[in-house]
Design an enzyme around this catalytic site. Structure first.
Site, mmCIF file in Angstrom:
data_model
loop_
_atom_site.group_PDB
_atom_site.id
_atom_site.type_symbol
_atom_site.label_atom_id
_atom_site.label_comp_id
_atom_site.label_asym_id
_atom_site.label_seq_id
_atom_site.Cartn_x
_atom_site.Cartn_y
_atom_site.Cartn_z
ATOM 1 C CE1 TYR A 32 -3.870 -2.235 0.345
ATOM 2 C CE2 TYR A 32 -2.672 -3.226 2.180
ATOM 3 C CZ TYR A 32 -3.712 -3.249 1.275
ATOM 4 O OH TYR A 32 -4.604 -4.300 1.277
ATOM 5 C CG HIS A 37 -7.333 4.702 0.881
ATOM 6 N ND1 HIS A 37 -8.150 5.816 0.982
ATOM 7 C CD2 HIS A 37 -8.053 3.682 1.437
ATOM 8 C CE1 HIS A 37 -9.286 5.484 1.551
ATOM 9 N NE2 HIS A 37 -9.258 4.202 1.851
ATOM 10 C CG ASN A 84 -12.473 -0.251 5.812
ATOM 11 O OD1 ASN A 84 -12.006 0.724 5.216
ATOM 12 N ND2 ASN A 84 -13.111 -1.213 5.191
ATOM 13 C CG ASN A 130 -14.990 2.923 4.107
ATOM 14 O OD1 ASN A 130 -16.142 3.298 4.246
ATOM 15 N ND2 ASN A 130 -14.614 2.135 3.119
#
Length: 205
Positions: A32, A37, A84, A130
Site C-alpha cells: 500500500y 489512500h 476501515n 471509511n
C-alpha cells in the site's frame, strides 16, 4: 561535553502531557506504500522528516511518535489497523491521554479534491471516507478538525473506487500530493498555534 548535552536535549522526547493527537490515515504494508489512500501516511513521514522526529514506536495499534508544534506536545499516529478500523487506534490514544475530539486532528486523502489541494475543516461528516466513518462511529463525535489531501477523482464513473484509491498515482500527481503533504506541516502549525479558522483562511484553495 556541551555538544553531548545539546545532542541529548535535541534527541530527548518532548516533556509534559500530550495535548494534541494527529492521526494520519493509511493502510500498513509495503503493497500500500505510495497509494492514494495512504496520503495521510505520506504526510506523517514528511512532517516527521521536517521536524526531526521518528514515528516508529508501537503503541495504540499504531506506529507513534511525538514532537512539539506551536509549544504543544503532539502525538502522531499511523494506525496499523487498516483504514476501515482507524477509530480503534484513535480512541485508544484519546482515552489514554484524555484528549478531547476538538484536539484530535486527522489527516487523510480526499478524492473530491484535485491532486495536491489541501482542505481544512473544523468538523463534519465522513464524506464517504471509511477511516473517518470509523473514527466518528467509535468516538461518537464528528467535531474533530481535519486536513484533507486531494488525490483526484476516479477517471470515469464506472471505475472501481477501491481500485482507484489503492493504486499509485502517476509521477506528476504524486509530486503534487507529496508537496501538499509537506504543506500539511505548515497547516498544523497554524491550527495548533492560532486557530482552525485561520488555517482554513490560509490553506483552503
Amino acid at each position: 561535553m556541551e555538544l553531548f548535552r545539546s545532542l541529548q536535549k535535541k534527541d530527548a522526547a518532548p516533556a509534559g502531557p500530550v495535548e494534541y493527537i494527529v492521526a494520519c490515515l493509511g493502510n500498513p504494508g509495503s503493497q500500500y506504500e505510495g497509494t492514494r489512500h495512504n496520503a495521510g501516511f505520506l504526510a506523517a513521514d514528511r512532517i516527521a522528516e521536517k521536524r526531526g522526529f521518528r514515528i516508529d514506536r508501537l503503541k495504540f495499534k499504531s506506529l507513534t511518535g511525538d514532537c512539539v508544534i506551536a509549544g504543544k506536545r503532539c502525538l502522531f499516529l499511523k494506525p496499523s489497523t487498516f483504514m476501515n478500523l482507524s477509530g480503534q487506534a484513535v480512541t485508544e490514544a484519546m482515552a489514554f491521554y484524555k484528549v478531547p475530539a476538538e484536539r484530535l486532528i486527522v489527516i487523510f486523502d480526499d478524492i473530491s479534491l484535485p491532486p495536491g489541494r489541501l482542505r481544512i475543516r473544523q468538523k463534519g461528516s465522513d464524506g464517504g471516507h471509511n477511516g473517518i466513518k470509523n473514527i466518528i462511529c467509535l468516538t461518537g463525535k464528528d467535531s474533530f478538525p481535519r486536513i484533507k489531501i486531494g488525490v483526484g477523482q476516479k477517471p470515469r464513473p464506472d471505475y472501481d473506487l477501491a481500485d482507484w484509491v489503492l493504486a499509485r498515482p502517476g509521477k506528476e500527481d504524486m509530486e503534487l500530493i507529496l508537496e501538499a503533504a509537506g504543506r500539511a506541516d505548515a497547516a498544523l502549525e497554524v491550527m495548533i498555534g492560532q486557530s482552525v479558522a485561520e488555517a482554513m483562511n490560509r490553506f483552503n484553495g
